[in-house]
Design a protein around this motif. Sequence first.
Motif, PDB file in Angstrom:
ATOM      1  N   TRP A 423     -90.825  57.039  21.898  1.00 17.83           N
ATOM      2  CA  TRP A 423     -89.412  57.638  21.744  1.00 17.83           C
ATOM      3  C   TRP A 423     -89.177  59.043  22.054  1.00 17.83           C
ATOM      4  CZ3 TRP A 423     -85.656  53.760  20.863  1.00 17.83           C
ATOM      5  CH2 TRP A 423     -86.140  52.675  20.312  1.00 17.83           C
ATOM      6  N   MET A 430     -81.990  59.089  20.389  1.00 14.50           N
ATOM      7  CA  MET A 430     -83.492  58.711  20.597  1.00 14.50           C
ATOM      8  C   MET A 430     -83.469  57.810  21.785  1.00 14.50           C
ATOM      9  SD  MET A 430     -85.111  60.481  18.382  1.00 14.50           S
ATOM     10  CE  MET A 430     -86.815  59.630  18.669  1.00 14.50           C
ATOM     11  N   ALA A 432     -85.784  55.669  24.820  1.00 22.08           N
ATOM     12  CA  ALA A 432     -86.782  54.895  25.250  1.00 22.08           C
ATOM     13  C   ALA A 432     -86.498  54.070  26.461  1.00 22.08           C
ATOM     14  CB  ALA A 432     -87.575  54.446  24.151  1.00 22.08           C
ATOM     15  N   TYR A 464     -81.284  54.386  14.895  1.00 25.96           N
ATOM     16  CA  TYR A 464     -82.675  54.518  14.753  1.00 25.96           C
ATOM     17  C   TYR A 464     -83.383  54.533  13.379  1.00 25.96           C
ATOM     18  CZ  TYR A 464     -87.172  56.829  15.776  1.00 25.96           C
ATOM     19  OH  TYR A 464     -88.500  57.035  15.725  1.00 25.96           O
TER      20      TYR A 464
END
Length: 521
Positions: A423, A430, A432, A464
């Motif tokens: 991440w 966040m 990714a 998250y």
Amino acid sequence: QVNVIVRHHSEPVTDLKKEDFRLFDNGKQQTIRTFSVESSNGKLPESPVKLPPGVYTNTLMKKPGTPQSVTVILLDMQNTSGSFGTAMQQALWARQQVVKFLLTIKPEDRVALYILTGNGLKVMHDYTTDSTGLLRALNAFSDGKTLPDLSQDEMMSFGTDTVSLNNWVTNGATGMQRDMYMIDRTKGTLAVIEFIANHLASLPGRKNLVWVSTGFPLSIGYSERAMNDPQRIQATFDEEVTRTVKAVNNANVAIYPVDSRGLMTDSRFSAENQKVNLKSGPAMVGVRNQESMNELASRTGGKAYMNTNDLKHAIRDAIADASTTYTLGFYPNDEQYDGKFHKFSVKVEHAGIGYDVRYRKGYYDFQNKPMDDKTRKIEISDAVLSPLDSSALGVSVGTARVEKPAPNSMVLRLEVDPAGIGWEPKADRMHAKIDVFLVQKNDKGNQFGGTDDAIELNLTSTQYDRMIKSGGLILPDRTVPLVSQASLLRIVVRDDASGTLGSVTVPLKSVPASRPALIKR
């Protein structure tokens, strides 16, 4: 992390503390930040988590019967040497020795038996179940005193093609053909070792891989004769060995190579020779093949067993090493990411005479960089081809058969362990990226279709935190039309930032025709 084995007069030392160890990186003492002691003598789970029908996972700790320590025996029938008769003799002797060891194991022992031949890797017995079934099969053709004729059973026929090919390579192939065969064989063997390491990655503690083989050289084509022959190939396997060692160390696996040729003698001293020509230099057959055995053992904290006929004892030694393992963790003081090798040194305070302290000899100071597209495709292809699921990235999948929007389809709901994802904070989110690859296969390994999706993840802090608390990232459901010839579905999930991947195999016949099998949101 550095795993350390300490033995005294062949017995494990079990009472050491953090302050008993001193750890050096390139001669500079490091502060030990984490310390743990792991023992394989603990109790196995009495009430293992049972997965509902239609739910599959590569997270080994969620599977019933998962032990605290495992030993994998890899019987390597692909790497043999000499003529057909010699190769067959080596294979028979190695299998007899493995059978002798297996006849000594107990039902609670967690020992896996894999066989590697020119046809690939075959799982004969895995460690997730006790050894009762394996012992029953062994007892069916052995009274415990007399070993059976091993030349006609399934396992030997599985390797016949390999020794026949070895006969052709030894007697009929050209120099270039032999070189190409050796290159393919070496890279294939290293890939299989990497498959096994990735499969064991999520298990805690130290794992052992006993590699029963004749090994392979670390380079070919550099003898004086070969270098003067324009048809020969020069090649080294440094890059492949480094990649394999990295995967093995990341999975906390120690390699114990055992030379299946047993006790070898110098051919110069054969009784057939009237005179011994000592000026001709060392003539020990196959010594160069032992280079790989020593290298893989020393770089993973294992031990190589060569020139011994007591293979059974060597396997037992490897299992004993895992009875008590000390893990020392540190942050390097002078990390430069310069790709240079850092040598470990571990000292035990007040160690008496006879202390044997063993650990891997170091690491290469590489920075983890995102892989290029070519490497990414190779990694995913390897995960698809491997007969073992990779557990480096935790993946679970819920399945259900459906007839809409297309007949004979399956709904998949994937859950990925967020701890294995790289991440990156961006603004207030966040970020990714992961790849999800799906392919259907039949029992012969033939592939049908395949989808490759890149998924961008952008989570708010609330999303998250909720995901971390639940322990799983659940991806949107997807519907897969099933191919009639396919018997299984291989799912591969790969983290783009680190290259870490996990794979799960779904046997299509066991997928239930109902929604409840899907993982709950």
